[in-house]
Design an enzyme around this catalytic site. Structure first.
Site, PDB file in Angstrom:
ATOM      1  N   LYS B  77       3.324  14.017  27.691  1.00 42.78           N
ATOM      2  CA  LYS B  77       4.502  12.963  28.226  1.00 42.78           C
ATOM      3  C   LYS B  77       4.859  12.417  26.983  1.00 42.78           C
ATOM      4  O   LYS B  77       4.000  12.161  25.893  1.00 42.78           O
ATOM      5  CB  LYS B  77       3.788  12.058  29.240  1.00 42.78           C
ATOM      6  N   SER B 152       7.216   7.008  36.412  1.00 41.97           N
ATOM      7  CA  SER B 152       7.934   7.488  35.230  1.00 41.97           C
ATOM      8  C   SER B 152       7.596   8.782  34.602  1.00 41.97           C
ATOM      9  O   SER B 152       8.113   9.415  33.716  1.00 41.97           O
ATOM     10  CB  SER B 152       7.724   6.414  34.115  1.00 41.97           C
ATOM     11  N   SER B 176       3.046   5.742  38.014  1.00 34.80           N
ATOM     12  CA  SER B 176       3.813   6.569  37.220  1.00 34.80           C
ATOM     13  C   SER B 176       3.111   8.162  37.253  1.00 34.80           C
ATOM     14  O   SER B 176       4.035   8.865  36.812  1.00 34.80           O
ATOM     15  CB  SER B 176       4.026   6.096  35.874  1.00 34.80           C
TER      16      SER B 176
END
Lengths: 502, 477
Positions: B77, B152, B176
Site C-alpha cells: 500500500k 482505504s 480499511s
C-alpha cells in the site's frame, strides 16, 4: 559600575516587593537524543549532521524514549527530594514553526516525571532559604532557525532537534534579582554536580525564563506577571530582573497596571521589550502521545537510582563546615563544583591542613584554571601533587612563589613533585653562609646607596633583595635574604657611627 | 499459468523449477499492464527493478537459499515507505516524496525473499472507505468496474482480486483492510494492535493504525503474518516478542453472535451470513448470543479520536523538509497555508479541521476526553465478552460494493465502518473472509478475536475456507 550591594539596597528600600519564579531548561548529556538514536550534544557537528529521520519527522518515523534521559530526570528528582511519578507519559504540544519538525513538541503536561520538591538556596554568609520546586519534566528541544546566515532565507539546523531537556519550574519564592541569580547559579552547579548536562551557558545548555511580578510590600496577593525569555547567564538574569523591577515600579507608580506578556531581554541595552501576549493564552491542543505508551517506573528502579546518588553539595558543605573549620564562604565555593570539593577533601586527607588547602584551591588553582579556561573536571592537579606542594612550601624546600609557579608546570605535565624539583634544580637555597656571601657582594657593588638604605627606604630594600635573588637565580629563600641584608646594613651603620665617634 | 494461486502453490512451482521467479514476475507484470488501466489499483511500478530483483531471487533459489517468499511478488500500500520509491499516501502533498528508508514490515518481507512489486492505490492518507480520495484517481472494483473497491486499502484489495499479485499489504485504522476485502472478495487480515510494527507506515491515527494483509486465503494471511511480525525497537507500541501472550489455537470454538447487528442489513447479505453460521455449526462450533456495544456511539468515538490524532500526525507536512512546497509565499504563515491547502484533498482537510477543533481549548465539550471514555467502555465490553466466547462473528461491511457515482455524503460514508471500528478501538485482531455473492458481488464475514488471538482467528478462517469455496470465486476481467 554600580556595586551590586547599592542596587540591592534600593530594592530593599522600595515599597514594592518582586515575586519571581524561574523556568529553567537543562539540556541533558545523554549519548543519544530523547526519542531517536541520533548523537546528542555534539556542538562541533556540521549543520544537520546529527539529525536523523526521526528528528526530521520523516513520514512513518516514530519516537522511542531514551531511558537514560528518564534516569537523569529521576536523579534530579531525588536530589531535590521531589516526588517521582510512577508512570511516565508524554503529551504532544502543537504549534507550527519551521524549526519544529513534527508540528508538535513532545513534552510532559499532565504528569511530570518529577513533582513538588525543594531546593535549599545558600548564601555566602551561611544563611539558607528554601525555594520550592513545582515540577520538572522531560521534553524535546527544537532545531535552530538561523536568520543571518543566508541573504534572503532562513537556514534551519536540526542538530538540536530532539535534544533531551529537563524543564525545572520553581514556585514564585524568589524576591530579588540577586536571589534569582544565586538560585540559577546553584541549580546550574547541581546539574553539573549530578552530571546531568554540560551546563554550558554559552551554548544554551542551560536556559532560563523568569516570571516576575510586583506587589506592595506586606501584601500577599500576586500582581500581574511578565515572562522574561532566554536569560542565559547569571548576569543577564540579574540585570533583566533589575530592569524589569524598575520598569514595573514605574508603571505601577502611575496607577497603571502591568500587561501580562512575554518580554525579551537585550543584553546590549540592558532593557526588556514586549514580544507577544503571554504563552499560557495560546492553544497548544495537548494530546497524549499515542506513539509513546506510558511507562511504569518501579519502586525498585527508583530506589536503585536513589542508592546510586552521589553525596549532594549541601551535605558536603555541611560536612566541610563541621570537620574543617572553614568559613561559610570557603565551604560554599569549594562545593560549587564536585571535582574541587573532591580535590579539597583528598588533599586535606594527605596534608592534614584544610585551611592551607582551601587557600591554595580557591587561590592559585582557581586563578590558573580561569586563565586556562579549564572545566573543574579537567583540573590536572592530583591531591598527591597538591599536598606535596603544600608540604614542600611549609618545610621551606620551596619558596611560596616557586610553589605557585610549579602549579603551572603540573598543569601541563603529570610529573611527581620531587621529580620536578630535581630536574629543574629549584630547591630553595636556605644556606645562610651562601646567602650572606651574595648579600655582601650586592652591598659592596652598591655602596653609594647604603646611606639611603640605612635611612630605611623600603623600596630600596626590595631592590637589594631582588639583586640577591638574581645572583641566586631565584632560588634563595627571600626571608633569609632580607635577614642577611638587614644584618649587613646594621653592621655598616655601626661601622659608620664608630667612625664618626673617632 | 493461473494467476490465482496461493503462496504454497507458487512456492512449489518455484522450488520445483516449473517456473522461474523472473517468469513469474513477468507474468504478473504483463497481466497488470494489460488490465490495470481498468482498475487503477497500482500507483507506481518499476518493471525493470522487479525483474532485476526476480533474477537475483532465481540465483538464490538455485543456491537453495529460500525464504517462504523468495521470488514471489508482494505489493505494498502506498503508505508504507519503500526505500528509493515514491511513497505518496496518494496525496498531492507527497506526490514527489521518495522514501529514504524501508518500513519495518517492508524490510521483513524483503528479508524473507519477497519481491517488491509496486505501490497500490489508496484513499489519501488512508482516509476514506471508497478509494475515491486518491490524488491518482479512484480504483475500480474488478468485479464491476462501475463500483468502488472499498477503502482505504482499495488498491491492494483490487490488485489481489484481479490476480495482479498473490498478496498485498494494507493498513486498517477503522476497517480499511476488512471492508475492501469484503467488497473485492479477498481475505483481509488486521492483526492485534502492536503485533506488526508501525515504523515506516505513514501515520493516520497512531492509536488505531495497524498493518495487515490482503490475500487469497487465510493460510496465506497466516504465512505473511509470521513473516511480518516481531518486536520492533523502533516502535514503542510494538509488542515485545517475549511476552508470549498468544491465545492458543483450539477447536471447536464458542462463537458470539449478535442478532442486533443485522437489523438494518439487506436480507440477501443476512442470508449469506446466516449460511456462514450454518457452515461453522456443521464444523462443530457453538454459537452464543451476545450483546455488542452501540455501533453509532463507537463510531463517534472512533471519528473523534482518529480525526484528533490525524490533525496532530499530519502537522509535519508543512512543506519545509520534504514533499511539495508552494512556489511563492510572502511569509511563513502563507507558506504553511498554501502548501497545505494545495497539498491536501477535501476529505483530509475535513478531518484535519474537525480534529483540530476537537483538540482545541475552544471546544468546551471536551470531545477527545469523552471519546476516550467511550473507547474504554467498548474495550471493557469486549474484554467481558471474551470471557464467555472465543470469537465474535460480525458482518465486514453493511453492503456490497457501491457504485462510484452513488453520492454518499460523509456521514453515510463514515457509517460504512460501523462493523469494523470497534475492533480498532480495542486493538483486537479480525479477519474478513468471503462468504458469498450477492447480485454477482462478493460479501465478507468478519471473525473478531480476543487480543493476541491472531492465530486463533486465522485457524478458524482457514477451517472455514476449507469448507467453502467463496474465496476461490474470481471476477471476470
Amino acid at each position: 559600575m554600580a556595586s551590586p550591594a547599592a542596587k540591592v539596597m534600593i530594592e530593599v528600600d522600595s515599597k514594592w516587593e518582586a515575586v519571581i519564579g524561574l523556568e529553567v531548561h537543562v539540556q541533558l548529556n545523554t549519548r543519544t537524543k530523547l526519542f531517536s538514536q541520533a548523537r546528542n550534544g555534539d556542538v562541533t557537528a556540521a549543520p544537520n549532521q546529527n539529525a536523523n529521520l526521526v528528528d526530521l519527522a520523516y513520514p512513518g518515523t516514530l519516537p522511542v524514549l531514551n531511558l537514560a534521559a528518564l534516569t537523569h530526570a529521576i536523579r534530579f528528582g531525588a536530589a531535590i527530594d521531589g516526588s517521582i511519578a510512577r508512570v511516565c507519559s508524554f503529551e504532544r504540544k502543537h504549534y507550527f514553526y519551521p524549526d519544529l519538525p513534527k508540528g508538535y513538541q513532545i513534552s510532559q503536561y499532565s504528569q511530570p516525571i518529577v513533582g513538588a520538591g525543594v531546593f535549599n538556596l545558600w548564601f555566602e554568609d551561611g544563611q539558607t532559604k528554601t525555594v520550592r520546586i513545582r515540577r520538572a519534566h522531560l521534553e524535546e528541544d527544537a532545531g535552530k532557525s538561523i536568520h543571518d546566515w543566508l541573504p534572503d532565507s532562513t537556514a534551519l539546523d536540526f542538530n538540536r532537534a530532539g535534544t533531551p531537556l529537563l524543564e525545572i519550574v520553581t514556585e514564585p519564592d524568589l524576591h530579588t534579582p540577586l536571589e534569582a541569580a544565586m538560585f540559577l547559579r546553584q541549580l546550574h552547579a547541581l546539574v553539573i554536580w549530578l552530571d546531568l548536562g554540560s551546563g554550558n551557558l554559552y551554548e544554551g545548555a542551560v536556559r532560563c525564563d523568569a516570571n516576575v511580578s510586583l506587589r506592595p510590600k506586606g501584601n500577599k496577593n500576586l500582581g500581574t506577571a511578565c515572562e522574561l525569555k532566554n536569560l542565559n547567564s547569571f548576569k543577564f538574569l540579574k540585570n533583566a530582573l533589575r530592569y524589569e523591577f524598575d520598569r514595573q515600579v514605574a508603571v505601577l507608580s502611575t496607577g497603571a497596571s502591568v500587561r501580562r506578556e512575554t518580554r525579551s531581554y537585550d543584553p546590549v541595552s540592558g532593557s526588556t521589550r514586549s514580544m507577544r501576549p503571554k504563552e499560557q493564552d495560546r492553544d497548544y491542543r495537548y494530546l497524549p502521545d499515542p506513539d509513546l505508551p506510558p511507562i511504569s517506573i518501579s519502586e525498585t528502579t527508583i530506589s536503585e537510582i536513589r542508592s546510586n546518588m552521589p553525596e549532594l553539595p549541601a551535605t558536603v558543605r555541611d560536612r566541610f563546615l563541621r570537620n574543617f573549620n572553614l568559613t561559610p564562604d570557603q565551604a560554599y565555593r569549594l562545593t560549587l563544583e564536585k571535582p574541587l570539593a573532591e580535590l579539597f577533601e583528598a588533599t586535606t586527607e594527605l596534608c592534614k591542613d584544610p585551611q592551607t588547602t582551601a587557600n591554595w584551591i580557591l587561590g592559585k588553582v582557581t586563578a590558573i584554571r580561569k586563565r586556562k579556561q579549564s572545566r573543574a573536571q579537567d583540573i590536572p592537579i592530583s591531591a598527591r601533587q597538591l599536598s606535596q606542594l603544600i608540604e614542600r612550601v611549609k618545610d621551606g624546600t620551596l619558596g611560596f612563589n616557586t610553589g605557585k609557579e610549579l602549579l603551572g608546570k603540573f598543569w601541563d605535565t603529570n610529573q611527581d613533585l620531587d621529580q620536578i624539583i630535581k630536574t629543574h634544580d629549584i630547591t630553595q637555597i636556605s644556606d645562610r653562609d651562601q646567602i650572606s656571601r651574595w648579600a655582601a657582594r650586592v652591598v659592596e657593588e652598591n655602596e653609594e646607596l647604603i646611606p639611603k638604605l640605612i635611612n630605611g627606604e623600603e623600596k630600596l630594600y626590595e631592590y637589594f633583595i631582588g639583586q640577591v635573588m638574581k645572583l641566586s637565580r631565584g632560588k634563595a629563600n627571600p626571608q633569609l635574604v632580607r635577614q642577611a641584608l638587614q644584618r649587613l646594613v646594621t653592621m655598616e651603620d655601626k661601622h659608620n657611627s664608630s667612625e664618626n665617634l673617632d | 499459468m493461473d494467476p490465482y494461486q496461493t503462496l504454497e502453490q507458487l512456492r512449489q512451482l518455484l522450488d520445483s523449477k516449473q517456473i522461474t521467479a523472473e517468469e513469474l514476475c513477468r507474468y504478473f507484470l504483463d497481466r497488470m499492464a494489460q488490465f490495470d488501466q481498468q482498475t487503477n489499483s497500482f500507483v507506481s511500478v518499476e518493471p525493470e527493478q522487479v525483474l532485476a530483483e526476480a533474477r537475483s531471487a532465481d540465483k538464490n533459489i538455485d543456491r537453495g537459499i529460500n525464504g517462504q517468499l523468495t521470488g514471489i511478488p508482494v505489493a505494498h500500500k502506498d503508505n508504507f515507505c519503500v526505500r528509493g520509491q515514491r511513497t505518496s499516501c496518494c496525496s498531492n502533498l507527497l506526490s514527489t516524496f521518495i522514501a529514504p528508508y524501508d518500513a519495518t514490515i517492508v524490510k521483513n518481507i524483503s528479508k524473507d525473499g519477497g519481491i517488491y512489486f509496486g505501490k497500490t492505490n489508496m484513499d489519501e492518507f488512508a482516509m476514506g472507505t471508497s478509494n475515491q480520495t486518491s490524488t491518482w484517481g479512484p480504483v475500480r472494483n474488478p468485479w464491476d468496474l462501475s463500483r468502488v473497491p472499498g477503502g482505504s486499502s482499495g488498491g491492494s484489495a483490487a490488485a489481489v482480486a484481479a490476480g495482479f499479485v498473490p498478496v498485498a499489504t494494507g493498513s486498517d485504522t477503522g476497517g480499511s483492510i476488512r471492508q475492501p476485502a469484503s467488497f473485492c472478495g479477498v481475505t483481509g487480515f488486521k492483526p492485534t494492535y502492536g503485533r506488526l510494527s508501525r515504523y515506516g507506515m505513514i501515520a493516520f491515527a497512531s492509536s488505531l493504525d495497524q498493518a495487515g494483509t490482503l490475500t487469497r486465503t487465510a493460510q496465506d494471511a497466516a504465512t505473511m503474518f509470521q513473516i511480518m511480525q516481531g518486536h520492533d525497537p523502533r516502535d514503542a507500541t510494538s509488542e515485545s516478542s517475549s511476552n508470549n501472550k498468544s491465545v492458543s489455537v483450539k477447536h471447536p470454538l464458542t462463537i458470539g453472535y449478535s442478532a442486533s447487528l443485522f437489523n438494518d442489513l439487506d436480507s440477501d447479505i443476512v442470508a449469506r451470513i446466516e449460511a456462514s453460521r450454518k457452515t461453522l455449526e456443521q464444523l462443530g462450533h457453538k454459537f452464543e448470543d451476545v450483546e455488542v456495544f452501540d455501533q453509532d456511539l463507537a463510531l463517534s468515538s472512533y471519528y473523534i479520536i482518529s480525526c484528533a490524532e490525524a490533525s496532530s500526525n499530519l502537522a509535519r507536512f508543512d512543506g519545509i523538509r520534504y514533499g511539495s512546497r508552494t512556489k511563492s509565499a510572502a511569509s511563513i504563515q502563507e507558506l504553511y497555508e498554501d502548501t497545505r491547502s494545495q497539498g491536501f484533498g477535501d476529505e483530509v482537510k475535513r478531518r484535519l479541521l474537525a480534529g483540530t477543533y476537537f483538540l482545541s481549548n475552544n471546544s468546551p465539550e471536551n470531545y477527545v476526553q469523552k471519546a476516550q471514555k467511550l473507547r474504554r467502555m467498548v474495550y471493557d465490553l469486549y474484554q467481558e465478552l471474551f470471557q464467555n466466547v472465543d470469537v465474535v462473528l460480525a458482518p465486514s461491511a453493511p453492503s456490497t460494493a457501491f457504485r462510484l457515482d452513488e453520492q454518499l455524503d460523509s456521514t453515510d460514508m463514515y457509517r460504512q465502518d460501523r462493523f469494523t471500528v470497534p475492533v480498532n478501538l480495542c486493538g483486537l485482531p479480525a479477519i474478513s473472509v468471503p462468504c458469498g455473492l450477492v447480485n454477482e458481488l462478493p460479501i465478507g464475514v468478519q471473525f473478531i478475536g480476543p487480543q493476541y488471538g491472531d492465530e486463533l482467528i486465522l485457524d478458524l478462517a482457514d477451517r472455514f475456507q476449507k469448507e467453502t469455496s467463496w474465496h476461490l470465486q474470481r471476477p471476470k476481467l
